[in-house]
Design a protein around this motif. Structure first.
Motif, PDB file in Angstrom:
ATOM      1  N   UNK B   3      47.144  43.079  39.174  1.00 41.53           N
ATOM      2  CA  UNK B   3      47.339  42.204  38.035  1.00 41.53           C
ATOM      3  C   UNK B   3      46.199  41.184  37.999  1.00 41.53           C
ATOM      4  N   UNK B   4      46.010  40.560  36.846  1.00 37.11           N
ATOM      5  CA  UNK B   4      44.999  39.510  36.738  1.00 37.11           C
ATOM      6  C   UNK B   4      45.707  38.187  36.499  1.00 37.11           C
ATOM      7  N   UNK B   8      42.268  35.778  30.559  1.00 36.16           N
ATOM      8  CA  UNK B   8      41.479  35.195  29.476  1.00 36.16           C
ATOM      9  C   UNK B   8      39.998  35.131  29.836  1.00 36.16           C
ATOM     10  N   UNK B   9      39.707  35.053  31.135  1.00 35.59           N
ATOM     11  CA  UNK B   9      38.296  35.009  31.552  1.00 35.59           C
ATOM     12  C   UNK B   9      37.555  36.293  31.211  1.00 35.59           C
ATOM     13  N   UNK B  10      38.325  37.370  30.972  1.00 35.22           N
ATOM     14  CA  UNK B  10      37.666  38.643  30.650  1.00 35.22           C
ATOM     15  C   UNK B  10      36.887  38.551  29.346  1.00 35.22           C
ATOM     16  N   UNK B  74      36.518  36.366  38.498  1.00 38.55           N
ATOM     17  CA  UNK B  74      36.879  35.086  37.893  1.00 38.55           C
ATOM     18  C   UNK B  74      38.289  35.150  37.290  1.00 38.55           C
ATOM     19  N   UNK B  75      38.641  36.323  36.784  1.00 39.13           N
ATOM     20  CA  UNK B  75      39.960  36.474  36.165  1.00 39.13           C
ATOM     21  C   UNK B  75      41.076  36.544  37.215  1.00 39.13           C
ATOM     22  N   UNK B 306      43.105  38.942  45.527  1.00 36.63           N
ATOM     23  CA  UNK B 306      42.137  39.909  46.042  1.00 36.63           C
ATOM     24  C   UNK B 306      40.749  39.698  45.430  1.00 36.63           C
ATOM     25  N   UNK B 307      40.501  38.495  44.879  1.00 41.46           N
ATOM     26  CA  UNK B 307      39.219  38.278  44.217  1.00 41.46           C
ATOM     27  C   UNK B 307      38.044  38.387  45.176  1.00 41.46           C
ATOM     28  N   UNK B 308      38.318  38.118  46.469  1.00 39.74           N
ATOM     29  CA  UNK B 308      37.216  38.136  47.430  1.00 39.74           C
ATOM     30  C   UNK B 308      36.550  39.507  47.540  1.00 39.74           C
TER      31      UNK B 308
END
Lengths: 327, 334
Positions: B3-4, B8-10, B74-75, B306-308
């Motif tokens: 999931x994000x 909106x950052x997309x 970023x999202x 899990x952005x890393x």
């Protein structure tokens, strides 16, 4: 939560620095060869300006994105907290060095005593007991049957498991799996060990714990001076050269496990240790404010990603926008 | 499931085509040098589609995919775990199982009584959810095998490790109930249940069954009693797990029905007789449905950031582009 392994990304700055230096040394000469020496001054000056800002922005990009990976946090953010009750997983090192009597009566007995006191202090809590050497096993599943738990503490000794070694990673991972599913309780692991020659990768396990929101409180049992390991027959453990083995408290790994998982480290020989552990557990159990909110550190990774992207934007802008009709 | 956190950052991805146009297609773009390479009326040269060009194209690909991966990071990509969270406390259940030698009687085809009971209990455990289950066994003595726990894996392991005659050759029903009651004493559960399975008369132990059941009833524990086995002569055969000795013979079977009925009634439970594997199964199903109470459940959602992973991939993509252009292709213009 800080992700310490991200620090290695800073090493990228070394090749980047080398490339920047080489471009500075050779770039201007190469440029003249292509564009003609008759434009040397104008081109050279522009090259210097663009080289400087382009390099600077790329270095900024590496720094900011590494900071984003590191998970630098400041400030606190409120998180709704519905958790009720406390589940504690005790992870106990039963390697032979725990028989050392540098803490009276022995490291192991002192740990067991402390476990017993904690069980009495939190009568409504569930406890599980995990023992580890080279392997780990669930000595008791999570239960609120204190009768059972306390009766069985006396059967814990270093001979209960034969696998040689001190694999703290396995101990922690077994403990993570011992918490009952489908529960919204505050879950905490308390690790007792002398920290000596720990095997496995304790940091991985500590990170897993942090991800699950389970802090690991580590208690280092032993002293800096250390002592010999006495066996049942009164003799002492000797090494292959026939010398008596001295075992000491090694704190580094225990401190790291605590800091990575968001727990805390205590020394077993500290008189106030029990009080502090109890106080910490009480703090963890009850949300800190009255409105069922707890505060968690605010990870600022998004800010750093944005800064990294802005650095790249400038970096590209310097390249894409033509200056003085030259390049 | 992925999931994000802030999809909106997309929208920033819209910048990518603009960037590509600015950097690679705009007429008056920078990053290029103008110089004469053409003689008057002669023909110039054009770059061939060589390996170098392919490498350059590849580095552009790295660059723009790096940017895209960064925007996705970023999202806030996260792993999304849904779990059922129980808001109510389950029922504490302790199964008290007779492991006296008579349980080896072979009137529960195809198994003996003991094996059948173990199988049925196993199914019973599998059907429960969020009710702590414990296990007590008794012969001449009684012992707690597994304390009441939600860790059903441990309960099943405890059940599997039970052997006939481990606790001597008697039937200490009273001790079995007493041990179970003792371990339910500190339980915070509203409902506490003992399920007693036996095929014999109480003939051992310091605590008579009546006393034990009084203690349990006093603690608010409901006792279900199951008398198992047919009355009369039954063949019996089993191997003692300790000595390896094989016991074989005919056995005069019978349990104290009156006692079991009394214990069940006094504590508000029920008494059952099981003459076969099937009837034992249906008894456990009955108990299962009688002891099922509505549980308050909510769906809990856990997100693990899990952005890393994306960030590290992105950094290496962009670093790769930088190295190819600056170190391999020796790009001159900054």
């Amino acid at each position: 939560m800080l992700t310490p392994y991200g620090v290695w990304l800073f090493l990228l700055l070394v090749p980047v620095g080398l490339i920047i230096w080489r471009r500075y040394k050779n770039g201007r000469r190469d440029l003249m060869r292509i564009a003609g020496f008759w434009r040397e001054e104008a081109l050279g000056n522009l090259f210097l300006v663009k080289w400087f800002f382009s390099s600077l922005t790329f270095v900024c990009f590496i720094i900011f994105s590494t900071l984003a990976v590191l998970g630098v946090a400041w400030g606190k953010t409120p998180v709704k907290d519905d958790r009720q009750g406390l589940d504690i997983g005790f992870v106990l090192d039963i390697s032979r060095s725990m028989l050392c009597a540098d803490i009276q009566p022995t490291r192991l007995d002192r740990s067991l005593e402390s476990i017993g006191i904690l069980m009495d202090s939190f009568p409504e809590s569930r406890f599980s007991i995990i023992l580890f050497k080279g392997e780990a096993f669930k000595f008791s599943p999570a239960t609120e049957d204190h009768q059972y738990l306390k009766a069985n503490l006396q059967y814990i000794n270093t001979g209960i498991l034969t696998a040689a070694g001190t694999n703290v990673e396995k101990g922690l991972i077994t403990a993570l799996g011992s918490f009952p599913p489908g529960e919204e309780t505050t879950q905490v692991i308390i690790l007792y060990s002398d920290g000596e020659s720990l095997e496995g990768d304790p940091e991985t396990a500590a990170r897993d714990a942090a991800e699950l929101g389970i802090p690991v409180i580590t208690v280092g049992v032993g002293t800096d001076e250390g002592g010999m390991i006495s066996l049942a027959d009164g003799s002492f453990v000797k090494n292959s050269r026939g010398e008596q083995v001295i075992t000491r408290l090694v704190e580094e790994d225990l401190q790291r496990i605590a800091s990575v998982s968001g727990g805390a480290y205590f020394r077993g020989d500290d008189m106030l240790m029990m009080q502090e552990v109890k106080k910490l557990l009480n703090d963890m159990r009850s949300p800190k404010s009255e409105t069922d909110f707890r505060y968690e550190p605010k990870n600022r990774f998004r800010l750093f990603i944005l800064l990294a992207l802005v650095s790249l934007l400038f970096n590209q802008g310097i390249r894409v926008l033509k200056w003085k009709d030259l390049f | 499931m992925w999931t994000l956190e802030y999809p909106v950052y997309l929208f920033l991805l819209a910048v990518v085509p603009v960037g590509i146009w600015m950097r690679h297609f705009r007429k008056r773009r920078g990053g290029r040098l103008t110089f004469a390479f053409d003689i008057w009326k002669g023909s110039g040269f054009s770059a061939k589609w060589t390996g170098l060009n392919i490498l350059l194209g590849f580095s552009h690909l790295l660059f723009w995919s790096g940017i895209i991966v960064f925007i996705i990071a970023l999202a806030g990509p996260s792993l999304f775990i849904q779990e059922r969270i129980f808001l109510s406390r389950g029922i504490d259940i302790i199964v008290v199982l007779d492991e006296s030698p008579s349980m080896a009687a072979q009137d529960f085809k195809p198994n003996n009584r003991f094996q059948s009971a173990k199988n049925v209990i196993r199914e019973f455990i599998a059907g429960r959810e969020h009710d702590p289950i414990g296990l007590v066994s008794f012969g001449r003595e009684a012992a707690l095998r597994v304390p009441p726990t939600l860790d059903y894996g441990e309960v099943l392991r405890g059940l599997d490790s039970l052997n006939l005659m481990d606790l001597g050759d008697g039937t200490a029903i009273g001790m079995g109930i007493a041990v179970a009651a003792l371990h339910l004493r500190s339980s915070t559960a509203e409902y506490k249940v003992i399920i007693l399975l036996t095929d014999g008369e109480n003939n051992a132990g310091e605590i008579p069954p009546e006393t034990a059941s009084d203690i349990a009833t006093g603690l608010g524990i409901k006792i279900y009693t199951i008398g198992i086995g047919s009355q009369g002569e039954v063949p019996l055969e089993f191997t003692d797990s300790k000595s390896g000795k094989v016991y074989k013979g005919m056995y005069r079977s019978g349990f104290d029905e009156e006692l079991l009925i009394r214990i069940a009634e006094e504590s508000g439970g029920e008494y059952f007789t099981a003459l076969s594997q099937n009837s034992l199964e249906s008894i456990f199903k009955t108990i299962d449905s009688m002891e099922t109470r509505g549980q308050k459940v909510k769906l809990g959602i856990k997100t693990i950031p899990r952005h890393n992973v994306f960030l590290v991939i992105g950094i290496f993509l962009l670093f790769g582009d930088y190295v190819i252009r600056k170190a391999l292709l020796k790009e001159v213009l900054p």
